[in-house]
Design a protein around this motif. Sequence first.
Motif, PDB file in Angstrom:
ATOM      1  N   ILE A   2      11.239   3.675 119.705  1.00 28.45           N
ATOM      2  CA  ILE A   2      12.875   3.816 119.438  1.00 28.45           C
ATOM      3  C   ILE A   2      13.187   3.345 119.073  1.00 28.45           C
ATOM      4  O   ILE A   2      12.901   2.908 120.459  1.00 28.45           O
ATOM      5  N   GLN A   3      14.778   3.503 119.335  1.00 31.03           N
ATOM      6  CA  GLN A   3      16.061   2.695 120.034  1.00 31.03           C
ATOM      7  C   GLN A   3      17.561   4.315 119.822  1.00 31.03           C
ATOM      8  O   GLN A   3      17.552   5.011 119.177  1.00 31.03           O
ATOM      9  N   VAL A   4      17.619   4.246 121.374  1.00 32.28           N
ATOM     10  CA  VAL A   4      18.718   5.555 121.424  1.00 32.28           C
ATOM     11  C   VAL A   4      19.875   4.215 120.963  1.00 32.28           C
ATOM     12  O   VAL A   4      20.181   4.011 122.026  1.00 32.28           O
ATOM     13  N   THR A   5      21.097   5.091 120.705  1.00 30.25           N
ATOM     14  CA  THR A   5      22.347   4.795 121.039  1.00 30.25           C
ATOM     15  C   THR A   5      23.565   5.650 121.046  1.00 30.25           C
ATOM     16  O   THR A   5      23.059   7.023 120.650  1.00 30.25           O
ATOM     17  N   VAL A   6      24.676   5.721 122.387  1.00 27.05           N
ATOM     18  CA  VAL A   6      25.608   6.440 122.544  1.00 27.05           C
ATOM     19  C   VAL A   6      26.819   5.789 122.452  1.00 27.05           C
ATOM     20  O   VAL A   6      27.138   4.983 123.052  1.00 27.05           O
ATOM     21  N   THR A   7      27.140   6.334 121.539  1.00 30.54           N
ATOM     22  CA  THR A   7      28.983   5.380 120.629  1.00 30.54           C
ATOM     23  C   THR A   7      30.021   6.429 121.315  1.00 30.54           C
ATOM     24  O   THR A   7      29.698   7.475 120.496  1.00 30.54           O
ATOM     25  N   ARG A   8      30.499   5.667 121.817  1.00 27.56           N
ATOM     26  CA  ARG A   8      32.210   6.488 121.621  1.00 27.56           C
ATOM     27  C   ARG A   8      32.760   6.302 120.703  1.00 27.56           C
ATOM     28  O   ARG A   8      33.339   5.303 120.595  1.00 27.56           O
ATOM     29  N   THR A   9      32.958   7.209 119.689  1.00 22.69           N
ATOM     30  CA  THR A   9      33.705   7.192 118.139  1.00 22.69           C
ATOM     31  C   THR A   9      34.742   7.471 118.375  1.00 22.69           C
ATOM     32  O   THR A   9      36.191   7.470 116.920  1.00 22.69           O
ATOM     33  N   GLY A  10      34.885   7.527 119.332  1.00 19.28           N
ATOM     34  CA  GLY A  10      36.762   8.195 119.587  1.00 19.28           C
ATOM     35  C   GLY A  10      36.950   8.613 120.413  1.00 19.28           C
ATOM     36  O   GLY A  10      36.913   8.589 121.805  1.00 19.28           O
ATOM     37  N   GLU A  11      38.614   8.931 120.769  1.00 21.11           N
ATOM     38  CA  GLU A  11      39.190   9.116 122.591  1.00 21.11           C
ATOM     39  C   GLU A  11      38.315  10.021 123.120  1.00 21.11           C
ATOM     40  O   GLU A  11      37.986  10.265 124.275  1.00 21.11           O
ATOM     41  N   ARG A  12      37.221  11.192 122.315  1.00 22.91           N
ATOM     42  CA  ARG A  12      37.363  12.566 122.846  1.00 22.91           C
ATOM     43  C   ARG A  12      35.689  13.075 121.557  1.00 22.91           C
ATOM     44  O   ARG A  12      35.239  14.071 121.516  1.00 22.91           O
ATOM     45  N   LEU A  13      35.521  11.662 120.961  1.00 27.55           N
ATOM     46  CA  LEU A  13      34.117  11.684 120.553  1.00 27.55           C
ATOM     47  C   LEU A  13      32.944  10.919 120.813  1.00 27.55           C
ATOM     48  O   LEU A  13      32.966   9.741 121.471  1.00 27.55           O
ATOM     49  N   VAL A  14      32.265  11.283 120.934  1.00 26.01           N
ATOM     50  CA  VAL A  14      30.657  10.542 121.124  1.00 26.01           C
ATOM     51  C   VAL A  14      29.479  11.200 119.859  1.00 26.01           C
ATOM     52  O   VAL A  14      29.704  11.933 119.343  1.00 26.01           O
ATOM     53  N   ARG A  15      29.289   9.983 119.631  1.00 23.98           N
ATOM     54  CA  ARG A  15      27.562   9.885 118.829  1.00 23.98           C
ATOM     55  C   ARG A  15      26.124   9.214 119.531  1.00 23.98           C
ATOM     56  O   ARG A  15      26.443   8.557 119.984  1.00 23.98           O
ATOM     57  N   ILE A  16      25.659  10.269 119.615  1.00 27.84           N
ATOM     58  CA  ILE A  16      23.901   9.870 120.092  1.00 27.84           C
ATOM     59  C   ILE A  16      23.050   9.715 118.578  1.00 27.84           C
ATOM     60  O   ILE A  16      23.096  10.393 117.985  1.00 27.84           O
ATOM     61  N   ALA A  17      22.540   8.802 118.568  1.00 29.73           N
ATOM     62  CA  ALA A  17      21.823   7.806 117.898  1.00 29.73           C
ATOM     63  C   ALA A  17      20.595   7.955 117.480  1.00 29.73           C
ATOM     64  O   ALA A  17      20.517   7.564 118.948  1.00 29.73           O
ATOM     65  N   VAL A  18      19.068   8.672 117.091  1.00 26.09           N
ATOM     66  CA  VAL A  18      18.407   7.984 116.900  1.00 26.09           C
ATOM     67  C   VAL A  18      17.436   7.087 115.734  1.00 26.09           C
ATOM     68  O   VAL A  18      17.954   7.766 115.607  1.00 26.09           O
ATOM     69  N   VAL A  19      17.164   5.971 116.541  1.00 23.68           N
ATOM     70  CA  VAL A  19      16.313   5.256 115.479  1.00 23.68           C
ATOM     71  C   VAL A  19      14.960   5.108 115.341  1.00 23.68           C
ATOM     72  O   VAL A  19      14.226   5.225 116.411  1.00 23.68           O
ATOM     73  N   ASP A  20      14.745   5.372 113.908  1.00 23.34           N
ATOM     74  CA  ASP A  20      12.707   5.163 114.477  1.00 23.34           C
ATOM     75  C   ASP A  20      12.334   4.467 112.982  1.00 23.34           C
ATOM     76  O   ASP A  20      13.449   4.214 111.920  1.00 23.34           O
ATOM     77  N   PHE A  21      11.416   4.517 112.739  1.00 25.95           N
ATOM     78  CA  PHE A  21      10.513   3.988 111.895  1.00 25.95           C
ATOM     79  C   PHE A  21      10.400   4.355 110.713  1.00 25.95           C
ATOM     80  O   PHE A  21       9.184   4.103 109.608  1.00 25.95           O
ATOM     81  N   SER A  22      10.711   5.361 110.630  1.00 29.25           N
ATOM     82  CA  SER A  22       9.870   6.675 109.857  1.00 29.25           C
ATOM     83  C   SER A  22      10.975   7.147 108.623  1.00 29.25           C
ATOM     84  O   SER A  22      11.847   7.442 108.418  1.00 29.25           O
TER      85      SER A  22
END
Length: 141
Positions: free
Chosen positions: A67-87
């Motif tokens: 799987i792939q886990v990504t943590v992205t700062r999408t704004g000054e006080r916003l954080v997006r946590i995402a998990v990618v899989d093959f399903s």
Amino acid sequence: MLIETAGVGDPAYKQCLPREPESARIARHLTASALHTWGLIEAKDSAAAVVTELVSNTVRHARRDTIQVTVTRTGERLVRIAVVDFSPEFPEARNAHQLGEAGRGLAIVAALCDGRWGTDPLRWGKRVWAELAVPEAKPDE
């Protein structure tokens, strides 16, 4: 542990992990490290719960070994946590039985993220994400 940073766009950290329960701990560490780097440590507990739920769902329901886990700062006080899989199967929020142990994960994610979560279809799977608004740090009184 190999942590990659995004080359362009919003600041982000990502890591490929084995699809196994122990990866939730590594994903929490990745998330906490990103929040610390960005000075957004106030979201540490909520982010830990969110990434744990997303990784746990992926471990339980996805295909393949990684799987792939990504943590992205999408704004000054916003954080997006995402998990990618093959399903290609999208997660569904369910009503958990009062005494059941399963079925509460997405409700927890939705509550912590004020309903800001979703699923993006990918050609070979999906990305499940949740976006946290990080509260302002309270000054010590």
